[in-house]
Design an enzyme around this catalytic site. Sequence first.
Site, PDB file in Angstrom:
ATOM      1  N   LYS A 180      -9.847   2.248  -3.391  1.00 13.35           N
ATOM      2  CA  LYS A 180     -10.315   1.740  -2.095  1.00 13.35           C
ATOM      3  C   LYS A 180     -11.721   2.234  -1.772  1.00 13.35           C
ATOM      4  CE  LYS A 180      -8.807   1.302   2.729  1.00 13.35           C
ATOM      5  NZ  LYS A 180      -7.837   1.760   3.742  1.00 13.35           N
ATOM      6  N   CYS A 210      -5.724  -2.719   2.666  1.00 14.60           N
ATOM      7  CA  CYS A 210      -5.599  -2.552   4.113  1.00 14.60           C
ATOM      8  C   CYS A 210      -6.863  -2.933   4.870  1.00 14.60           C
ATOM      9  CB  CYS A 210      -5.163  -1.115   4.416  1.00 14.60           C
ATOM     10  SG  CYS A 210      -4.670  -0.848   6.136  1.00 14.60           S
ATOM     11  N   GLU A 256       0.833  -1.202   0.000  1.00 14.25           N
ATOM     12  CA  GLU A 256       0.000   0.000   0.000  1.00 14.25           C
ATOM     13  C   GLU A 256       0.872   1.260   0.000  1.00 14.25           C
ATOM     14  OE1 GLU A 256      -3.503   2.067   2.784  1.00 14.25           O
ATOM     15  OE2 GLU A 256      -2.233   0.473   3.589  1.00 14.25           O
TER      16      GLU A 256
END
Length: 524
Positions: free
Chosen positions: A343, A396, A276
């Site tokens: 995301k 994440c 990430e």
Amino acid sequence: MRLSTVDLQKRLNPEKPKGLPMGLAILIAWLAGAIFIFALAPYGIWPVALVSPAILYALLMPEMTGRRAFIIGQAYGTGLWCVGAFWLYTSIHVYGATPAWLALIMIALMGLGMGLFHGFLALIFNRLVGKQPLAFAALWVLQEWMKTWLFTGFPWLFVGYAFTEQYWLSSLAPVAGVFAVSFVAILLAASTVELLRRRRGYMVVTAALLVVSVSLWLINPQWTKPKGTPDLSVSLIQGNIPQDLKWLTEYQVETLKIYATLTRTEWGRDIVLWPESSIPMFQTEAVGFINEMVKMAKETDTTWVTGIPYKDEAAFDASTDKYPPFYNSVVALGAQAEGLYKKQRLVPFGEYIPFEGLLDILPNLAGSQDIMSYSRGSDQQSPLRVRGHNLGAAICYEVAYPDTTRKNAIGTDFLLTISNDAWFGTSAGPLQHLQMVQMRALENGRWFMRATNTGVTAIIDHKGRIVERAPQFERTVLRGDVQARVGNTPFMRFGNYPILLIIALLLLLSYLGKRETPRGRSMS
């Protein structure tokens, strides 16, 4: 008003409260919640995941007021979250530069807030439904599910995660998800308490469900199957960039050098995966570096996948917008690669400001949300395309959401998740996070590649087993092979609907049963 003989006797001779003294009950409830952390990674003492809720169940069984029940449940939930999520202290104090005393207060307030879920569980269990294991397990799963969406969600510390590698029970995960595992575990815990009270009936139901889960474990049904293509060679790059340096402008070039150097020997593999935000700047600011990496990838027939902040300048309208929207994203580049994933599930206060529109009320902060918050990616995004395969992504924190990962997995051949858990140091947070990825792999019958900045970087198979794993806090490369698989597990097809329907029916029946119970008789 005329009093009956029974009412008069109750007024003249009031019954003493049943159960333990209030202070002792609160202490035991708090400790019962606090010890739950030992059921999860890195400790893995799964029987604690039965003992902990069993204590809460036993504390709630005596007749009591709704207020007492709520306080006991609140104490349990507060202990659960203050200890179980104490890894937040590292990010708040160490990297957030918050004074230790204030960080502790913030953890306590978080514990009190999240403890409300168990407080209301206990209140409803005491007042609205029959006091029995089926209702208790149903309420438990209900509050776990609510944590995936209420107030943006914080889906952590689920009972089912304690059984991720206990396949005699987690075999239910591909069928109905982690909540089904939680349900049977809580039912087993509460039924054991009832067995000690010489009420054996509920253990029959529990035993029947355990027979189902154990049978699935022994039969080992293959819900998904290999695609029939060669396994892909993959290299997962773990840069181990210190969190206090990662976003410093003067360290950006050094970060890029570290990842480029680690990757130098990996060109020629099928996939090279970076974590990430491993490129700590917008794609528009790293054009030269990105072009150089893409050139190397194409020359060596390698797919390069990396995390990067993405500024969507094409969506910028100067007449209406002050700034272009930007996303926490992962992009597939190089040979046989295309696609960008943005995301969907953002971290409150870390990636966006909740209720951000309220900032406009304050003169000094008006419009600041535009430059303080990432934008949310659409929930209708196409998978990445790599080497003729569909690759589903999770960035994440969002891998903790079962339904989000399920939707991203549909139509894919394997999955990736990239993360930067350096925020949580040497605490249990990164290891709990890894355990969730294992559960997502098991639910969806897909292999997972997990690349992280400081660990835990790992390759996980479709049964949730860790195939390869890199040591934490080392600058290293994890090499392995990943299998492409096709087909859908029952959980992928139906999601949480089956288990939610079951708990809704159980709670309705328990509620109706309690209403029909004659006065003076106790369901307990």
